[in-house]
Design a protein around this motif. Structure first.
Motif, short mmCIF file in Angstrom:
data_model
loop_
_atom_site.label_atom_id
_atom_site.label_comp_id
_atom_site.label_asym_id
_atom_site.label_seq_id
_atom_site.Cartn_x
_atom_site.Cartn_y
_atom_site.Cartn_z
N ALA A 53 0.81 -1.21 0.00
CA ALA A 53 0.00 0.00 0.00
C ALA A 53 0.85 1.27 0.00
CB ALA A 53 -0.94 0.01 1.19
N ILE A 54 2.13 1.18 0.39
CA ILE A 54 3.00 2.36 0.35
C ILE A 54 4.00 2.28 -0.79
CG2 ILE A 54 2.76 2.69 2.85
CD1 ILE A 54 5.70 1.77 3.13
N SER A 55 3.84 1.28 -1.66
CA SER A 55 4.74 1.12 -2.81
C SER A 55 4.32 2.03 -3.96
CB SER A 55 4.75 -0.34 -3.27
OG SER A 55 5.26 -1.18 -2.28
N GLN A 56 5.28 2.29 -4.83
CA GLN A 56 5.05 3.16 -5.97
C GLN A 56 4.81 2.33 -7.23
OE1 GLN A 56 4.81 6.51 -5.19
NE2 GLN A 56 5.07 5.62 -3.14
N GLN A 57 4.61 3.03 -8.36
CA GLN A 57 4.30 2.35 -9.62
C GLN A 57 5.40 1.39 -10.04
OE1 GLN A 57 5.56 2.84 -12.95
NE2 GLN A 57 3.97 1.64 -14.00
N ASP A 58 6.62 1.67 -9.65
CA ASP A 58 7.73 0.78 -9.98
C ASP A 58 7.76 -0.46 -9.08
OD1 ASP A 58 8.55 1.93 -7.61
OD2 ASP A 58 10.29 2.97 -8.45
N GLY A 59 6.79 -0.57 -8.19
CA GLY A 59 6.71 -1.71 -7.29
C GLY A 59 7.61 -1.58 -6.07
N LYS A 60 8.25 -0.44 -5.91
CA LYS A 60 9.21 -0.24 -4.82
C LYS A 60 8.63 0.71 -3.77
CE LYS A 60 13.04 -0.79 -8.09
NZ LYS A 60 14.29 -0.22 -8.64
N TYR A 61 9.12 0.57 -2.54
CA TYR A 61 8.77 1.54 -1.51
C TYR A 61 10.03 2.26 -1.07
CZ TYR A 61 9.61 -2.72 1.34
OH TYR A 61 10.12 -3.88 1.87
N TYR A 62 9.84 3.51 -0.67
CA TYR A 62 10.95 4.42 -0.41
C TYR A 62 11.04 4.82 1.06
CZ TYR A 62 11.42 4.81 -5.47
OH TYR A 62 11.63 4.53 -6.81
N LEU A 63 10.31 4.10 1.90
CA LEU A 63 10.30 4.35 3.33
C LEU A 63 10.38 3.02 4.05
CD1 LEU A 63 9.77 6.58 5.59
CD2 LEU A 63 7.39 5.81 5.49
N LEU A 64 11.26 2.92 5.04
CA LEU A 64 11.34 1.75 5.91
C LEU A 64 10.50 2.04 7.13
CD1 LEU A 64 15.16 0.86 5.84
CD2 LEU A 64 13.29 -0.64 5.08
N PRO A 65 9.25 1.57 7.15
CA PRO A 65 8.37 1.94 8.26
C PRO A 65 8.63 1.11 9.51
CG PRO A 65 7.22 0.46 6.77
CD PRO A 65 8.58 0.71 6.15
N GLY A 66 8.25 1.68 10.66
CA GLY A 66 8.20 0.87 11.86
C GLY A 66 7.12 -0.18 11.69
N LEU A 67 7.34 -1.39 12.20
CA LEU A 67 6.42 -2.50 12.00
C LEU A 67 5.78 -2.92 13.32
CD1 LEU A 67 8.74 -4.76 9.77
CD2 LEU A 67 7.10 -3.01 9.00
N HIS A 68 4.45 -2.90 13.36
CA HIS A 68 3.73 -3.35 14.55
C HIS A 68 3.14 -4.74 14.31
CE1 HIS A 68 3.84 0.18 17.10
NE2 HIS A 68 3.56 0.95 16.06
N GLU A 69 3.24 -5.58 15.31
CA GLU A 69 2.63 -6.90 15.21
C GLU A 69 1.11 -6.79 15.10
OE1 GLU A 69 2.58 -11.20 17.58
OE2 GLU A 69 3.56 -9.46 18.49
N ALA A 70 0.54 -5.81 15.77
CA ALA A 70 -0.91 -5.60 15.75
C ALA A 70 -1.19 -4.10 15.76
CB ALA A 70 -1.56 -6.28 16.95
N VAL A 71 -2.45 -3.74 15.50
CA VAL A 71 -2.84 -2.34 15.52
C VAL A 71 -2.66 -1.77 16.92
CG1 VAL A 71 -4.81 -0.77 15.31
CG2 VAL A 71 -4.44 -2.52 13.59
N TRP A 72 -2.17 -0.55 17.00
CA TRP A 72 -1.95 0.11 18.29
C TRP A 72 -2.52 1.53 18.22
CZ3 TRP A 72 3.03 3.10 19.64
CH2 TRP A 72 2.95 3.63 20.92
N GLN A 73 -3.48 1.84 19.05
CA GLN A 73 -4.03 3.18 19.15
C GLN A 73 -3.47 3.85 20.39
OE1 GLN A 73 -6.10 4.95 17.07
NE2 GLN A 73 -5.73 6.66 18.46
N ASP A 74 -2.76 4.94 20.21
CA ASP A 74 -2.14 5.63 21.34
C ASP A 74 -2.86 6.94 21.66
OD1 ASP A 74 -0.40 6.37 23.34
OD2 ASP A 74 1.23 6.92 22.02
N TYR A 75 -3.15 7.73 20.65
CA TYR A 75 -3.69 9.07 20.89
C TYR A 75 -5.18 9.04 21.21
CZ TYR A 75 0.69 10.91 19.08
OH TYR A 75 2.01 11.21 18.90
N SER A 76 -5.57 9.87 22.15
CA SER A 76 -6.98 10.05 22.50
C SER A 76 -7.10 11.41 23.20
CB SER A 76 -7.48 8.91 23.38
OG SER A 76 -8.87 9.02 23.58
N LEU A 77 -8.13 11.55 24.02
CA LEU A 77 -8.35 12.80 24.76
C LEU A 77 -8.05 12.59 26.24
CD1 LEU A 77 -11.74 14.00 23.24
CD2 LEU A 77 -9.41 14.64 22.55
#
Length: 548
Positions: A162-186
């Motif tokens: 989903a973050i790859s470009q038309q050339d099939g490559k991605y240009y960012l090494l993202p942090g990887l989470h094992e599962a979804v994590w919601q941190d921000y709230s009120l």
């Protein structure tokens, strides 16, 4: 043409990613040839579980975000110990958080970027692709065993697609989470809620009701005065808008992207023109018009918002796990009986769901100069160990076993040194893990296993996370990768559209532009290339489908 579901598309993209990673394991091919003369200092046979240590002393240039609550110090014990363990030291460019994104944009665009550029949030990297200022990092992940192993074991191939470009490559090494994590709230003054018999809001509509109750009790002040509005360029680009947008089914604020995937229609639409976006704007416009929310919330500094909260001029502000303890709770410490808690994230029209995009974190861009280094392979191995191995993540978060912490996560015996405090842990300890030692410094420790993530939580935060874990994870939208030529044109449209979206969002919310002009605003977005951009995105998506 056969219509594929998003799950089928991402599965196909994931399979391609797995095949690509597997094909690189041998070290053969064009990509490997590119680095055959760049292995100085690297380890032979570096694999999952290995402690990286360069075979000679190395120094890499790096952009370092300097958090105002724990400013960067070149003599942090963390950096000294890191050099002992890895034989690597840094040539840092330290930048205050409020200036970080702008500074990154300037130095990368000018070709003066450091080799390692952390703390980059997708899709910010896309602005630098056409000019060749950053590397297609996916070409080199076969040299990063911890990264590739986690991608495969945690089934993150679709997220990377989903973050790859038309050339099939991605240009960012993202942090990887094992599962979804919601941190921000009120964060809310629960003592004030209790005093006036007001319930903790479960939905955004409930929040409006609660704020009305607070305004009635305190007619001389704004109940809600928010923060995190100066970290990203453009007025209106704040954290709260991002939280609301996810609850309504669009992008805004911190999470803003130009195109949003409409699963029902099977196509991308212009985020800032969506009915859901209008609803987000309308929600906030009501809060401001009824004087339930401080109009300065969208432009003021964090310090200004915190001062209002500390003095009792407001009772609600955005928080995360760290700031509710390190800042909000400390700020009200002198107020007798004052209490603040991070409430479960209110829900909206999307119900009790969380975005699947949250499994990827901010990540690392590699400046083009990185590839010029004879130590390029060693640099990749170092990044792989520090950001993606369990040992590296434990080190960058918690430090040294027997010194800053004791025990193990495996048997539940892990414990922070009682003389050291972090967030809600050991709050009266004399030393601070971030300020005094440099661990958890906001640059290295992103992503990781749920076990490592949970290690940082107080009982209070564990309860919050347990509530968030009850929510359903929404699938990520499919890729719409642009060609280099399309990306350059798309970037121009995106900049103009985003600027107008942000400016207009703020004008609508503050009542400087009536919502009766919404249709005119949508027409303005189209005039700035909105329709053309979406047509391009959908053509790119169709092209992706045909290839898969």
């Amino acid at each position: 043409m056969v219509q594929l579901s998003r799950r089928q598309l991402l599965a196909a993209a994931g399979a391609a990613t797995v095949a690509s990673l597997a094909g690189c394991d041998s070290g053969d091919g064009a990509d490997s040839a590119d680095v055959n003369d760049k292995k100085a200092g690297s380890m032979d046979g570096f694999k999952v579980g290995d402690q990286f240590k360069a075979t000679e002393p190395l120094k890499f240039s790096i952009m370092m975000l300097s958090n105002q609550n724990y400013p960067f110090k070149p003599d942090w014990p963390m950096l000294t110990e890191l050099t002992k363990r890895t034989n690597v030291s840094f040539e840092p460019t330290a930048v205050p958080g409020s200036d970080y994104n702008q500074k990154v944009s300037v130095v990368v665009s000018a070709g003066n970027a450091p080799q390692i550029i952390p703390k980059t949030y997708h899709p910010a990297e896309e602005a630098f692709i056409a000019g060749g200022a950053i590397l297609p990092v996916s070409d080199y992940v076969h040299l990063m065993p911890h990264f590739t192993e986690k991608v495969q074991r945690w089934n993150l191939q679709g997220n990377l697609a989903a973050i790859s470009q038309q050339d099939g490559k991605y240009y960012l090494l993202p942090g990887l989470h094992e599962a979804v994590w919601q941190d921000y709230s009120l964060g809310m003054r629960t003592d004030i809620l209790e005093k006036h018999g007001l319930a903790v809001p479960a939905t955004w509509d409930d929040l409006t009701t609660t704020l009305r109750g607070l305004r009635k009790a305190y007619p001389d002040r704004y109940p809600f005065s928010d923060r995190w509005s100066t970290q990203k360029p453009g007025p209106g680009a704040n954290n709260l808008l991002g939280l609301l947008a996810a609850s309504y089914g669009t992008y805004a604020g911190w999470t803003y992207q130009t195109a949003y995937w409409d699963g029902g229609a099977g196509k991308f639409v212009l985020s800032g023109a969506m009915e859901q976006y209008k609803q987000v704007v309308q929600y906030l416009q009501i809060l401001v018009s009824e004087k339930l929310m401080d109009p300065e919330s969208f432009t003021q500094t964090d310090d200004a918002a915190r001062q209002k909260f500390a003095s009792g001029k407001s009772f609600v502000l955005s928080v995360n796990a760290q700031t509710v303890v390190n800042e909000a709770r400390l700020d009200i410490a002198k107020v007798p009986g004052a209490k603040v808690a991070k409430i479960p994230l209110p829900t909206g029209p999307m119900g009790a769901t969380l975005s699947g995009e949250a499994r990827l974190e901010n990540g690392i861009m590699l400046g083009k100069k990185a590839l010029e280094s004879k130590n390029f392979v060693a640099m990749l191995q170092f990044i792989d160990w520090l950001w993606y191995s369990d040992a590296g993540l434990m080190f960058s978060k918690w430090g040294i076993e027997g010194e800053t912490y004791t025990g193990s996560l495996d048997d539940g015996s892990f414990k922070l040194n009682p003389q050291i405090k972090w967030a809600g842990l050991n709050p009266s300890a004399p030393k601070n893990l971030q300020v005094d030692y440099g661990y958890f410094n906001g640059v290295f420790a992103y992503g990781g296993s749920t076990k490592i993530l949970n290690s940082q939580f107080s009982d209070e935060e564990k309860a919050f996370q347990a509530e968030m874990n009850k929510r359903t994870t929404r699938e990520v939208g499919p890729p719409h990768p642009f060609s280099p030529e399309e990306r350059e044109q798309a970037g121009l449209w995106e900049a103009a559209i985003a600027d107008h979206v942000n400016q207009s969002t703020l004008a609508f919310i503050l009542g400087k532009r009536p919502l009766s002009e919404w249709d005119a605003y949508v027409a303005e977005l189209k005039a700035k290339g909105g329709d053309k951009y979406i047509d391009l995105a959908n053509k790119a998506y169709d092209r992706f489908k045909e290839k898969k």
